[in-house]
Design an enzyme around this catalytic site. Structure first.
Site, PDB file in Angstrom:
ATOM      1  N   LYS A 148     -35.043-107.558   2.290  1.00  0.00           N
ATOM      2  CA  LYS A 148     -34.053-106.668   2.910  1.00  0.00           C
ATOM      3  C   LYS A 148     -33.093-106.147   1.836  1.00  0.00           C
ATOM      4  CE  LYS A 148     -31.282-106.511   7.188  1.00  0.00           C
ATOM      5  NZ  LYS A 148     -31.792-105.280   7.758  1.00  0.00           N
ATOM      6  N   GLU A 180     -43.693-100.391  11.505  1.00  0.00           N
ATOM      7  CA  GLU A 180     -42.442-100.703  12.217  1.00  0.00           C
ATOM      8  C   GLU A 180     -41.647 -99.423  12.394  1.00  0.00           C
ATOM      9  OE1 GLU A 180     -39.831-103.314   9.974  1.00  0.00           O
ATOM     10  OE2 GLU A 180     -40.402-102.378   8.082  1.00  0.00           O
TER      11      GLU A 180
HETATM   12  N1  PMP Z   1     -37.172-103.201  10.331  1.00  0.00           N
HETATM   13  C1  PMP Z   1     -36.283-102.491   9.612  1.00  0.00           C
HETATM   14  C2  PMP Z   1     -36.801-101.513   8.610  1.00  0.00           C
HETATM   15  C3  PMP Z   1     -34.896-102.673   9.783  1.00  0.00           C
HETATM   16  O1  PMP Z   1     -34.018-101.975   9.060  1.00  0.00           O
HETATM   17  C4  PMP Z   1     -34.447-103.610  10.750  1.00  0.00           C
HETATM   18  C5  PMP Z   1     -32.983-103.891  10.942  1.00  0.00           C
HETATM   19  N2  PMP Z   1     -32.184-102.806  11.216  1.00  0.00           N
HETATM   20  C6  PMP Z   1     -35.403-104.284  11.514  1.00  0.00           C
HETATM   21  C7  PMP Z   1     -36.760-104.079  11.259  1.00  0.00           C
HETATM   22  C8  PMP Z   1     -35.009-105.242  12.609  1.00  0.00           C
HETATM   23  O2  PMP Z   1     -34.517-106.431  12.076  1.00  0.00           O
HETATM   24  P1  PMP Z   1     -33.448-107.297  12.874  1.00  0.00           P
HETATM   25  O3  PMP Z   1     -34.040-107.591  14.193  1.00  0.00           O
HETATM   26  O4  PMP Z   1     -33.290-108.508  12.036  1.00  0.00           O
HETATM   27  O5  PMP Z   1     -32.215-106.471  12.987  1.00  0.00           O
END
Ligand code: PMP
Length: 285
Positions: A148, A180
């Site tokens: 991340k 995603e």
């Molecule tokens: N994929 C991407 C590219 C993201 O930026 C995020 C978070 N905004 C997610 C998935 C979802 O992750 P989370 O459930 O931990 O917020």
């Protein structure tokens, strides 16, 4: 109630000019981050976010200078001092400050930590439950989006393209495989079974995704399969939804030109959304 910003050990005014122009986060996007939801004055699933943050730092070779307990305490201090009940905390750790050069010397760098707490418009979050429009776009990101990092150029461009088309966000496809969303994970429902991309280096292992897989779907008796699926499968899905920390489970009711699940949120999607909301109300460390 007051939104607060904290940088390298002290509170600073919003918009304060405290970051060096030689900060590698600023120059290269050489930084990692997390976004944690604050619900009823408590962080939701903070230990999961911290595990992911520390993993991102290990993968990026950024030295860890703070124990998980100290970081957890800082989250609590931000909530206490801001008196924010519903919002989110942003944490960013950059590799450090040094004259611009691609290669870094770990021994000469001090990671820089930024934290902020912000309120959330809960009406807007609730409205997401009515469903959103999405568009399909190619996934043009690098090969390690499981880390991340703040280096989010392809996500930013995809999100902007989506919003220009009045969509909430984009579903990304790499070699025709649905990976995603531009800022979220994607799930499909077909014949009562839930599908999502496996948590490899091609997606971010979302915490909300993990909640759905390990807690919500099992508690509702819904079968889940982590496997790759293509654009044809997405087109023929009975239901589609996004998951992320801010919006929770977000039903998709239109994809490109086509209605999804008859143009209304799917039944399984809504059960999962409700299940997650319940868990958030109960709280999770
Ligand atoms: N994929 C991407 C590219 C993201 O930026 C995020 C978070 N905004 C997610 C998935 C979802 O992750 P989370 O459930 O931990 O917020």
């Amino acid at each position: 109630m007051k939104e607060l910003t904290y940088f390298n050990g002290e509170f600073v005014e919003p918009g304060a000019k405290v970051i060096s122009i030689d900060d590698r986060g600023y120059l290269f996007g050489d930084a990692v981050y997390e976004v944690v939801r604050v619900v009823n004055g408590r962080c939701f699933a903070l230990s999961y976010h911290q595990d992911r943050l520390y993993r991102s730092m290990r993968e990026m070779d950024i030295p860890v200078k703070m124990t998980p307990d100290d970081l957890m305490e800082l989250h609590e201090i931000l909530i206490e001092q801001s008196e924010i009940k519903d919002g989110y905390i942003y944490v960013q750790i950059s590799r450090g400050v040094a004259p611009r050069r691609h290669a870094y010397d770990r021994s000469k760098l001090e990671p820089q930590m930024l934290m902020s707490i912000r309120t959330l418009d809960m009406e807007e979050v609730a409205k997401l439950g009515e469903g959103v429009k999405a568009i399909s776009l190619p996934d043009e990101r690098w090969g390690h989006v499981d880390i991340k990092t703040t280096n989010l150029i392809p996500n930013i461009l995809a999100q902007t393209k989506a919003e220009k088309k009045f969509a909430y966000t984009a579903i990304l496809f790499r070699d025709d495989i649905c990976t995603e969303g531009a800022t979220s994970n994607v799930f499909a429902v077909k014949d009562g079974i839930l599908y999502t991309h496996p948590a490899d280096h091609r997606i971010l292992k979302g915490i909300t995704r993990q909640m759905i897989i390990t807690r919500i779907a099992p508690s509702l008796g819904i079968t889940l399969i982590e496997k790759e699926f293509d654009s044809e499968f997405v087109k023929n899905a009975d239901e589609l939804f996004f998951t992320d920390t801010i919006g929770g489970v977000i039903p998709i009711i239109k994809l490109d030109k086509d209605a999804v699940s008859g143009g209304t949120p799917g039944v399984i999607t809504l059960r999962l959304r409700e299940g997650l909301e319940k868990l958030m109300e109960e709280g999770l460390a």
